[in-house]
Design a protein around this motif. Structure first.
Motif, PDB file in Angstrom:
ATOM      1  N   ARG A   1       0.831  -1.198   0.000  1.00 37.59           N
ATOM      2  CA  ARG A   1       0.000   0.000   0.000  1.00 37.59           C
ATOM      3  C   ARG A   1       0.874   1.259   0.000  1.00 37.59           C
ATOM      4  N   ASP A   2       1.942   1.217   0.822  1.00 35.52           N
ATOM      5  CA  ASP A   2       2.848   2.367   0.873  1.00 35.52           C
ATOM      6  C   ASP A   2       3.541   2.574  -0.466  1.00 35.52           C
ATOM      7  N   ARG A   3       3.930   1.468  -1.099  1.00 39.96           N
ATOM      8  CA  ARG A   3       4.569   1.578  -2.415  1.00 39.96           C
ATOM      9  C   ARG A   3       3.619   2.203  -3.425  1.00 39.96           C
ATOM     10  N   LYS A   4       2.377   1.747  -3.371  1.00 42.91           N
ATOM     11  CA  LYS A   4       1.382   2.262  -4.315  1.00 42.91           C
ATOM     12  C   LYS A   4       1.152   3.755  -4.088  1.00 42.91           C
ATOM     13  N   THR A   5       1.096   4.140  -2.809  1.00 45.60           N
ATOM     14  CA  THR A   5       0.895   5.551  -2.482  1.00 45.60           C
ATOM     15  C   THR A   5       2.081   6.388  -2.954  1.00 45.60           C
ATOM     16  N   THR A   6       3.298   5.875  -2.723  1.00 43.92           N
ATOM     17  CA  THR A   6       4.507   6.585  -3.148  1.00 43.92           C
ATOM     18  C   THR A   6       4.550   6.738  -4.666  1.00 43.92           C
ATOM     19  N   GLU A   7       4.241   5.658  -5.360  1.00 45.98           N
ATOM     20  CA  GLU A   7       4.238   5.703  -6.819  1.00 45.98           C
ATOM     21  C   GLU A   7       3.199   6.697  -7.329  1.00 45.98           C
ATOM     22  N   SER A   8       2.045   6.734  -6.644  1.00 50.89           N
ATOM     23  CA  SER A   8       0.983   7.667  -7.051  1.00 50.89           C
ATOM     24  C   SER A   8       1.430   9.118  -6.863  1.00 50.89           C
ATOM     25  N   HIS A   9       2.128   9.385  -5.741  1.00 55.26           N
ATOM     26  CA  HIS A   9       2.620  10.741  -5.494  1.00 55.26           C
ATOM     27  C   HIS A   9       3.675  11.143  -6.518  1.00 55.26           C
ATOM     28  N   LEU A  10       4.572  10.216  -6.842  1.00 53.79           N
ATOM     29  CA  LEU A  10       5.615  10.506  -7.824  1.00 53.79           C
ATOM     30  C   LEU A  10       5.015  10.780  -9.197  1.00 53.79           C
ATOM     31  N   LYS A  11       4.004   9.982  -9.515  1.00 47.78           N
ATOM     32  CA  LYS A  11       3.343  10.181 -10.804  1.00 47.78           C
ATOM     33  C   LYS A  11       2.646  11.531 -10.852  1.00 47.78           C
ATOM     34  N   GLN A  12       2.023  11.879  -9.729  1.00 46.16           N
ATOM     35  CA  GLN A  12       1.317  13.161  -9.664  1.00 46.16           C
ATOM     36  C   GLN A  12       2.295  14.323  -9.813  1.00 46.16           C
ATOM     37  N   LYS A  13       3.455  14.211  -9.147  1.00 43.94           N
ATOM     38  CA  LYS A  13       4.466  15.270  -9.263  1.00 43.94           C
ATOM     39  C   LYS A  13       5.002  15.369 -10.676  1.00 43.94           C
ATOM     40  N   GLY A  14       5.161  14.201 -11.324  1.00 40.34           N
ATOM     41  CA  GLY A  14       5.636  14.208 -12.701  1.00 40.34           C
ATOM     42  C   GLY A  14       4.656  14.868 -13.642  1.00 40.34           C
ATOM     43  N   ASP A  15       3.365  14.625 -13.389  1.00 41.26           N
ATOM     44  CA  ASP A  15       2.334  15.262 -14.219  1.00 41.26           C
ATOM     45  C   ASP A  15       2.332  16.772 -14.014  1.00 41.26           C
TER      46      ASP A  15
END
Length: 228
Positions: free
Chosen positions: A208-222
């Motif tokens: 879950r933490d990995r998924k949350t981290t990946e989601s945040h990174l993706k959001q920052k990239g966008d």
């Protein structure tokens, strides 16, 4: 890991190992990026071994719980025959600490009449579960004991009583140890179930933490792409 190894080496008196308790899951599995398949497989194998030992011990307990009353009954019959023979020979009876002394004395007291004293011992022999035959016992001072594997040996009554007493004591000791081992194994099974739950929950949280981290990174990239 040193404490885990020490726990794994701890054995009960019959050599059954204590299950290691996973206190720090991350340290036990080898870090945040550790592969979980090998850990889960190890837990499953350990639990299966405990279950197998538990099944064997349950079968042993069941067999002993049948065996002990049989030995007690046989010992009671041998004690009665020995007491009857001693009385017929005019020997002084040896007192023991068996619980059925009063029953034996009561049976012997019923044979005090002189007319009955010299009569052979008559009893019923079990031929089947519901079939009995009356027979006279030829008292020779010996008794045949089944030893298993279709083998019977003749023993003097005193030796037969000593042998049965020894077997009864050993069977009761074995039963006590089996019950103790079953309690020990059930405790270890519970520990393994707790370990599995702790590791599984830790893995779920990690994913879950990995998924949350990946989601945040993706959001920052966008957001960075939008700024450009």
């Amino acid at each position: 890991m040193a404490s885990t190894s020490k726990a794994q080496m701890e054995l009960n008196p019959r050599g059954i190992p204590r299950a290691p308790f996973v206190d720090n899951v991350e340290e036990y599995v080898g870090g945040k990026d550790a592969e979980m398949d090998s850990v889960i497989k190890k837990f499953q194998e350990t639990s299966a071994k405990y279950r197998y030992m538990e099944l064997n011990l349950q079968q042993r307990r069941k067999a002993l719980m049948v065996k002990i009353p049989d030995i007690e009954q046989t010992l009671s019959v041998v004690s009665f025959l020995d007491a009857r023979r001693r009385k017929a020979l005019g020997e002084e009876e040896e007192k023991d600490e068996m619980d059925d002394d009063d029953d034996i004395d009561a049976l012997l007291d019923g044979e005090e009449d002189e007319d009955e004293k010299d009569k052979p011992l008559t009893t019923l022999f079990e031929l089947n579960d519901t079939l009995y035959a009356e027979a006279q016992v030829q008292e020779t001072g010996e008794v045949g004991l089944w030893l298993g594997a279709n083998t019977m040996l003749m023993y003097p009554l005193a030796e037969a009583s000593e042998l049965l007493s020894s077997k009864l004591s050993g069977a009761k000791k074995n039963l006590s140890e089996v019950v103790e081992d079953l309690e020990w194994i059930r405790e270890q099974v519970t520990v393994m179930e707790v370990n599995f739950a702790r590791v599984h929950n830790w893995d779920v949280k990690r994913r879950r933490d990995r998924k949350t981290t990946e989601s945040h990174l993706k959001q920052k990239g966008d957001e960075s792409d939008d700024e450009k």
